[in-house]
Motif scaffolding. Structure first.
Motif, PDB file in Angstrom:
ATOM      1  N   GLN A 200       0.815  -1.207   0.000  1.00 38.17           N
ATOM      2  CA  GLN A 200       0.000   0.000   0.000  1.00 38.17           C
ATOM      3  C   GLN A 200       0.855   1.266   0.000  1.00 38.17           C
ATOM      4  OE1 GLN A 200      -2.299  -1.015   3.367  1.00 38.17           O
ATOM      5  NE2 GLN A 200      -0.624  -0.800   4.835  1.00 38.17           N
ATOM      6  N   SER A 201       1.989   1.237   0.691  1.00 42.84           N
ATOM      7  CA  SER A 201       2.887   2.391   0.697  1.00 42.84           C
ATOM      8  C   SER A 201       3.677   2.481  -0.598  1.00 42.84           C
ATOM      9  CB  SER A 201       3.840   2.306   1.894  1.00 42.84           C
ATOM     10  OG  SER A 201       3.118   2.364   3.114  1.00 42.84           O
ATOM     11  N   ASP A 202       4.174   1.333  -1.079  1.00 42.52           N
ATOM     12  CA  ASP A 202       4.925   1.332  -2.333  1.00 42.52           C
ATOM     13  C   ASP A 202       4.072   1.876  -3.478  1.00 42.52           C
ATOM     14  OD1 ASP A 202       7.148   0.320  -1.088  1.00 42.52           O
ATOM     15  OD2 ASP A 202       6.864  -1.741  -1.782  1.00 42.52           O
ATOM     16  N   GLN A 203       2.803   1.473  -3.517  1.00 47.05           N
ATOM     17  CA  GLN A 203       1.916   1.937  -4.581  1.00 47.05           C
ATOM     18  C   GLN A 203       1.700   3.442  -4.508  1.00 47.05           C
ATOM     19  OE1 GLN A 203      -1.616  -0.476  -4.083  1.00 47.05           O
ATOM     20  NE2 GLN A 203      -0.899  -2.038  -5.529  1.00 47.05           N
ATOM     21  N   ALA A 204       1.571   3.966  -3.304  1.00 47.79           N
ATOM     22  CA  ALA A 204       1.327   5.401  -3.148  1.00 47.79           C
ATOM     23  C   ALA A 204       2.523   6.222  -3.627  1.00 47.79           C
ATOM     24  CB  ALA A 204       1.025   5.715  -1.684  1.00 47.79           C
ATOM     25  N   PHE A 205       3.734   5.812  -3.270  1.00 48.60           N
ATOM     26  CA  PHE A 205       4.919   6.533  -3.731  1.00 48.60           C
ATOM     27  C   PHE A 205       5.073   6.402  -5.245  1.00 48.60           C
ATOM     28  CE2 PHE A 205       6.059   6.512   0.743  1.00 48.60           C
ATOM     29  CZ  PHE A 205       6.709   7.727   0.894  1.00 48.60           C
ATOM     30  N   SER A 206       4.829   5.213  -5.776  1.00 45.20           N
ATOM     31  CA  SER A 206       4.952   4.994  -7.214  1.00 45.20           C
ATOM     32  C   SER A 206       3.942   5.838  -7.981  1.00 45.20           C
ATOM     33  CB  SER A 206       4.752   3.510  -7.529  1.00 45.20           C
ATOM     34  OG  SER A 206       4.810   3.271  -8.912  1.00 45.20           O
ATOM     35  N   ALA A 207       2.695   5.903  -7.476  1.00 40.91           N
ATOM     36  CA  ALA A 207       1.659   6.689  -8.145  1.00 40.91           C
ATOM     37  C   ALA A 207       2.008   8.172  -8.157  1.00 40.91           C
ATOM     38  CB  ALA A 207       0.317   6.472  -7.460  1.00 40.91           C
ATOM     39  N   ALA A 208       2.755   8.615  -7.142  1.00 46.88           N
ATOM     40  CA  ALA A 208       3.178  10.018  -7.072  1.00 46.88           C
ATOM     41  C   ALA A 208       4.461  10.264  -7.853  1.00 46.88           C
ATOM     42  CB  ALA A 208       3.359  10.425  -5.616  1.00 46.88           C
ATOM     43  N   GLY A 209       4.995   9.224  -8.511  1.00 46.69           N
ATOM     44  CA  GLY A 209       6.224   9.365  -9.277  1.00 46.69           C
ATOM     45  C   GLY A 209       7.452   9.504  -8.398  1.00 46.69           C
ATOM     46  N   LEU A 210       7.396   8.922  -7.205  1.00 41.80           N
ATOM     47  CA  LEU A 210       8.482   9.066  -6.235  1.00 41.80           C
ATOM     48  C   LEU A 210       9.104   7.712  -5.917  1.00 41.80           C
ATOM     49  CD1 LEU A 210       6.576  11.404  -3.736  1.00 41.80           C
ATOM     50  CD2 LEU A 210       8.340  12.120  -5.378  1.00 41.80           C
ATOM     51  N   THR A 211      10.333   7.727  -5.478  1.00 48.44           N
ATOM     52  CA  THR A 211      10.998   6.543  -4.943  1.00 48.44           C
ATOM     53  C   THR A 211      11.397   6.835  -3.512  1.00 48.44           C
ATOM     54  OG1 THR A 211      13.162   7.309  -5.735  1.00 48.44           O
ATOM     55  CG2 THR A 211      11.890   5.866  -7.200  1.00 48.44           C
ATOM     56  N   ARG A 212      11.657   5.805  -2.749  1.00 47.57           N
ATOM     57  CA  ARG A 212      12.086   5.984  -1.365  1.00 47.57           C
ATOM     58  C   ARG A 212      13.085   4.900  -1.003  1.00 47.57           C
ATOM     59  NH1 ARG A 212       7.926   3.243   2.816  1.00 47.57           N
ATOM     60  NH2 ARG A 212       7.170   1.554   1.479  1.00 47.57           N
ATOM     61  N   ASP A 213      13.788   5.135   0.074  1.00 47.47           N
ATOM     62  CA  ASP A 213      14.835   4.220   0.530  1.00 47.47           C
ATOM     63  C   ASP A 213      14.326   3.442   1.730  1.00 47.47           C
ATOM     64  OD1 ASP A 213      17.100   2.899   1.348  1.00 47.47           O
ATOM     65  OD2 ASP A 213      18.182   4.695   1.993  1.00 47.47           O
ATOM     66  N   VAL A 214      13.947   2.176   1.505  1.00 46.47           N
ATOM     67  CA  VAL A 214      13.564   1.299   2.620  1.00 46.47           C
ATOM     68  C   VAL A 214      14.811   0.511   3.010  1.00 46.47           C
ATOM     69  CG1 VAL A 214      12.026  -0.521   3.428  1.00 46.47           C
ATOM     70  CG2 VAL A 214      11.202   1.160   1.757  1.00 46.47           C
ATOM     71  N   THR A 215      15.511   1.019   4.004  1.00 43.66           N
ATOM     72  CA  THR A 215      16.775   0.399   4.423  1.00 43.66           C
ATOM     73  C   THR A 215      16.543  -0.780   5.341  1.00 43.66           C
ATOM     74  OG1 THR A 215      17.922   2.518   4.222  1.00 43.66           O
ATOM     75  CG2 THR A 215      18.980   0.837   5.580  1.00 43.66           C
ATOM     76  N   PHE A 216      15.511  -0.707   6.179  1.00 38.25           N
ATOM     77  CA  PHE A 216      15.253  -1.745   7.167  1.00 38.25           C
ATOM     78  C   PHE A 216      13.914  -2.415   6.868  1.00 38.25           C
ATOM     79  CE2 PHE A 216      17.921   1.426   9.176  1.00 38.25           C
ATOM     80  CZ  PHE A 216      18.927   0.654   9.750  1.00 38.25           C
ATOM     81  N   GLU A 217      13.932  -3.730   6.685  1.00 40.79           N
ATOM     82  CA  GLU A 217      12.714  -4.518   6.482  1.00 40.79           C
ATOM     83  C   GLU A 217      12.541  -5.451   7.668  1.00 40.79           C
ATOM     84  OE1 GLU A 217      13.129  -6.535   2.757  1.00 40.79           O
ATOM     85  OE2 GLU A 217      12.401  -4.814   1.611  1.00 40.79           O
ATOM     86  N   VAL A 218      11.429  -5.332   8.355  1.00 42.91           N
ATOM     87  CA  VAL A 218      11.142  -6.185   9.516  1.00 42.91           C
ATOM     88  C   VAL A 218       9.702  -6.678   9.401  1.00 42.91           C
ATOM     89  CG1 VAL A 218      12.794  -5.065  11.050  1.00 42.91           C
ATOM     90  CG2 VAL A 218      10.484  -4.185  10.921  1.00 42.91           C
ATOM     91  N   SER A 219       9.389  -7.763  10.065  1.00 43.85           N
ATOM     92  CA  SER A 219       8.057  -8.365   9.959  1.00 43.85           C
ATOM     93  C   SER A 219       7.137  -7.990  11.109  1.00 43.85           C
ATOM     94  CB  SER A 219       8.184  -9.896   9.896  1.00 43.85           C
ATOM     95  OG  SER A 219       8.874 -10.386  11.031  1.00 43.85           O
ATOM     96  N   SER A 220       7.605  -7.175  12.036  1.00 46.83           N
ATOM     97  CA  SER A 220       6.813  -6.831  13.213  1.00 46.83           C
ATOM     98  C   SER A 220       6.663  -5.320  13.324  1.00 46.83           C
ATOM     99  CB  SER A 220       7.483  -7.376  14.480  1.00 46.83           C
ATOM    100  OG  SER A 220       6.986  -6.748  15.642  1.00 46.83           O
ATOM    101  N   ALA A 221       5.423  -4.850  13.463  1.00 46.89           N
ATOM    102  CA  ALA A 221       5.189  -3.415  13.645  1.00 46.89           C
ATOM    103  C   ALA A 221       5.815  -2.923  14.946  1.00 46.89           C
ATOM    104  CB  ALA A 221       3.686  -3.129  13.637  1.00 46.89           C
ATOM    105  N   ASP A 222       5.816  -3.762  15.960  1.00 46.27           N
ATOM    106  CA  ASP A 222       6.433  -3.385  17.227  1.00 46.27           C
ATOM    107  C   ASP A 222       7.931  -3.144  17.047  1.00 46.27           C
ATOM    108  OD1 ASP A 222       6.499  -3.224  20.254  1.00 46.27           O
ATOM    109  OD2 ASP A 222       7.829  -4.928  19.950  1.00 46.27           O
TER     110      ASP A 222
END
Length: 312
Positions: A200-222
């Protein structure tokens, strides 16, 4: 069969006997009798470990299915005389906010004290698959508003906008609102790529013609929040979930992505416990219900079709 499953899950005759509330000698004797009847050893035992033989690995899935079928039969018989028994397995994403899950389980437990309840956390895509396969009976998940859960019965519960979550000393912490363009220059902490919560976030940035740097990927919101507090990045999380967090600062995102929360359940098999739990949530189900649905009452009171079949 219960003994076989218990040994396979604990890798120990001693622990299996404790779980089944029998003496270890009695459990061992019954396993020996079963092995003689089958003409094959189910377990290899050494002084250090217990493990399934190839015959045991082949026997185990069907044993589990038989036990589950027996449990469903007993639950159905109890339901026929007005009593709900058996087991309820519920899956949920960590950020579910449309339903007070502990409160719903409290009400369910008070009304149906003989039902054993199992909870499982997971990603939305995995939860859909587990409900479809019958591993879980009911699950709560969040998806992009452009997506629908397929192969299961579903109700959309609510829609929500994401907000930016930053550490209190972050330069953005003094802002009342930002847009995606401003956020695109930040380092992000997010869920793994390809998961529903990330898309949902990737789609929003892509639709706005933007890229972002996701440096940390984790499976827990906490754990995402813990990394944010350390100043390692910022995050986007549902606005209805973030009040549960402590220590972080939230900022409105003017062009924020949105998500929809759904409750889903198996199309083919529903136990009396699952029916009772859905009823607690205000979602009555009937044996002849079609394999689609509408909302149980979103925040704006409107109903939205979910996974609806084509009209004739």
């Amino acid at each position: 069969m219960r003994y076989v499953v218990a040994i396979a899950e604990t890798n120990s005759f001693t622990k299996a006997a404790e779980r089944c509330l029998v003496a270890q000698s009695a459990l061992s004797h019954q396993i020996s009798r079963l092995e003689r009847e089958l003409g094959a050893k189910l377990f290899e035992r050494t002084s250090r470990r217990v493990r399934l033989t190839p015959a045991g690995a082949s026997f185990l899935p069907a044993a589990r299915e038989c036990l589950e079928a027996a449990e469903r039969a007993a639950a159905n018989a109890a339901a026929a005389v007005g009593e709900v028994r058996g087991r309820l397995t519920v899956g949920l994403i960590p950020t579910v906010a449309a339903v007070d899950i502990p409160g719903a389980l409290r009400d369910f437990r008070r009304r149906y004290p003989h039902v054993r309840i199992g909870l499982s956390m997971g990603a939305s895509d995995d939860l859909v698959e587990q409900v479809r396969e019958g591993v879980l009976e009911v699950a709560f998940l969040g998806l992009p508003t452009t997506a629908r859960p397929h192969g299961v019965n579903a109700r959309e519960l609510a829609r929500d906008r994401l907000v930016a979550v930053v550490a209190p000393n972050h330069p953005l912490a003094e802002e009342s609102a930002v847009d995606l363009y401003r956020l695109s220059s930040e380092v992000f902490v997010d869920l793994p790529a390809g998961t529903a919560g990330r898309i949902q976030s990737d789609q929003a940035f892509s639709a706005a013609g933007l890229t972002r740097d996701v440096t940390f990927e984790v499976s827990s919101a906490d754990y995402m929040t813990r990394l944010v507090l350390e100043g390692l990045g910022i995050a986007l999380l549902p606005s209805t979930y973030v009040p549960q967090l402590t220590g972080v600062t939230t900022i409105e995102v003017t062009d924020a992505p949105t998500r929809a929360e759904h409750v889903i359940w198996n199309r083919a098999v529903r136990t009396p416990a699952a029916d009772a739990f859905l009823s607690i949530l205000g979602i009555p189900v009937t044996p002849g219900e079609p394999s689609s649905g509408t909302t149980a009452g979103g925040r704006d009171g409107r109903s939205t079709p979910v996974d609806a079949p084509p009209r004739p």
